[in-house]
Design a protein around this motif. Structure first.
Motif, PDB file in Angstrom:
ATOM      1  N   VAL A  53       0.846  -1.200   0.000  1.00  0.00           N
ATOM      2  CA  VAL A  53       0.000   0.000   0.000  1.00  0.00           C
ATOM      3  C   VAL A  53       0.881   1.250   0.000  1.00  0.00           C
ATOM      4  O   VAL A  53       0.675   2.178  -0.794  1.00  0.00           O
ATOM      5  CB  VAL A  53      -0.962   0.009   1.209  1.00  0.00           C
ATOM      6  N   ARG A  54       1.885   1.264   0.856  1.00  0.00           N
ATOM      7  CA  ARG A  54       2.788   2.426   0.929  1.00  0.00           C
ATOM      8  C   ARG A  54       3.535   2.623  -0.384  1.00  0.00           C
ATOM      9  O   ARG A  54       3.698   3.758  -0.837  1.00  0.00           O
ATOM     10  CB  ARG A  54       3.771   2.248   2.080  1.00  0.00           C
ATOM     11  N   ASP A  55       3.997   1.520  -0.972  1.00  0.00           N
ATOM     12  CA  ASP A  55       4.717   1.615  -2.254  1.00  0.00           C
ATOM     13  C   ASP A  55       3.832   2.195  -3.337  1.00  0.00           C
ATOM     14  O   ASP A  55       4.248   3.070  -4.105  1.00  0.00           O
ATOM     15  CB  ASP A  55       5.223   0.239  -2.697  1.00  0.00           C
ATOM     16  N   GLU A  56       2.602   1.707  -3.403  1.00  0.00           N
ATOM     17  CA  GLU A  56       1.696   2.183  -4.440  1.00  0.00           C
ATOM     18  C   GLU A  56       1.336   3.653  -4.225  1.00  0.00           C
ATOM     19  O   GLU A  56       1.262   4.429  -5.183  1.00  0.00           O
ATOM     20  CB  GLU A  56       0.435   1.318  -4.500  1.00  0.00           C
ATOM     21  N   LEU A  57       1.146   4.053  -2.975  1.00  0.00           N
ATOM     22  CA  LEU A  57       0.857   5.461  -2.686  1.00  0.00           C
ATOM     23  C   LEU A  57       2.026   6.363  -3.078  1.00  0.00           C
ATOM     24  O   LEU A  57       1.820   7.505  -3.490  1.00  0.00           O
ATOM     25  CB  LEU A  57       0.556   5.652  -1.201  1.00  0.00           C
ATOM     26  N   ALA A  58       3.236   5.860  -2.952  1.00  0.00           N
ATOM     27  CA  ALA A  58       4.425   6.656  -3.271  1.00  0.00           C
ATOM     28  C   ALA A  58       4.724   6.703  -4.765  1.00  0.00           C
ATOM     29  O   ALA A  58       5.504   7.543  -5.209  1.00  0.00           O
ATOM     30  CB  ALA A  58       5.638   6.087  -2.524  1.00  0.00           C
ATOM     31  N   ALA A  59       4.107   5.809  -5.512  1.00  0.00           N
ATOM     32  CA  ALA A  59       4.375   5.744  -6.955  1.00  0.00           C
ATOM     33  C   ALA A  59       3.743   6.945  -7.658  1.00  0.00           C
ATOM     34  O   ALA A  59       2.637   7.365  -7.321  1.00  0.00           O
ATOM     35  CB  ALA A  59       3.825   4.444  -7.527  1.00  0.00           C
ATOM     36  N   PRO A  60       4.438   7.472  -8.658  1.00  0.00           N
ATOM     37  CA  PRO A  60       3.855   8.586  -9.416  1.00  0.00           C
ATOM     38  C   PRO A  60       2.742   8.095 -10.342  1.00  0.00           C
ATOM     39  O   PRO A  60       2.731   6.939 -10.754  1.00  0.00           O
ATOM     40  CB  PRO A  60       5.045   9.115 -10.233  1.00  0.00           C
ATOM     41  N   GLY A  61       1.808   8.981 -10.607  1.00  0.00           N
ATOM     42  CA  GLY A  61       0.775   8.689 -11.588  1.00  0.00           C
ATOM     43  C   GLY A  61      -0.354   7.794 -11.135  1.00  0.00           C
ATOM     44  O   GLY A  61      -1.104   7.269 -11.959  1.00  0.00           O
TER      45      GLY A  61
END
Length: 150
Positions: free
Chosen positions: A93-101
């Motif tokens: 979840v944290r990784d996806e939130l940090a991903a651009p776009g």
């Protein structure tokens, strides 16, 4: 002896937000920075919770600041009793939130998921506080027993 290595080559990290050319650390320094053993760092890597930022020419693992931050989150989750699968889920979840776009609708879903994690962490913290209270009462009772038997 510091094992910090500055690596300016392009390295595929497998982790969002990792910048090639940033400071890279060998496993010993990462373990020391987060207060974990080398074995534990390797374990989390083998469990898929942590990715290396590359390797030295000699084959030693290199980690970036993102890995250090990630291990600190893992360490905190471990102290609250989260399982590896739960850690993997929150980190995702944290990784996806940090991903651009990330589309706005998905970002809203992820924020809701993160709020759920907040509630879970608060519940685990409350449980640990209750357990600590029981342990403190036990220790006080033992002191009382020891004082009476003197």
């Amino acid at each position: 002896m510091s094992t910090t290595r500055r690596d300016s080559s392009t390295v595929h990290t497998g982790q969002p937000g990792q910048v090639a050319g940033a400071t890279r650390y060998q496993i010993g320094e990462v373990a020391e920075r987060v207060g974990l053993s080398l074995r534990t760092v390797r374990y989390y890597e083998e469990a898929g919770l942590l990715m290396t930022a590359g390797r030295t020419p000699g084959g030693f693992r290199l980690y970036g600041d993102e890995s250090v931050d990630r291990l600190l989150v893992i360490k905190k989750m471990k102290s609250l009793g989260f399982t590896l699968d739960e850690m993997r889920s929150l980190l995702s979840v944290r990784d996806e939130l940090a991903a651009p776009g990330v589309p706005d609708a998905r970002r809203a879903e992820l924020r809701d998921l993160l709020r759920t994690w907040v509630v879970l962490a608060e519940e685990k913290l409350a449980t640990l506080r209750a357990q600590a209270g029981v342990a403190e009462d036990f220790v006080i009772g033992l002191h009382t027993d020891a004082d009476r038997s003197a």
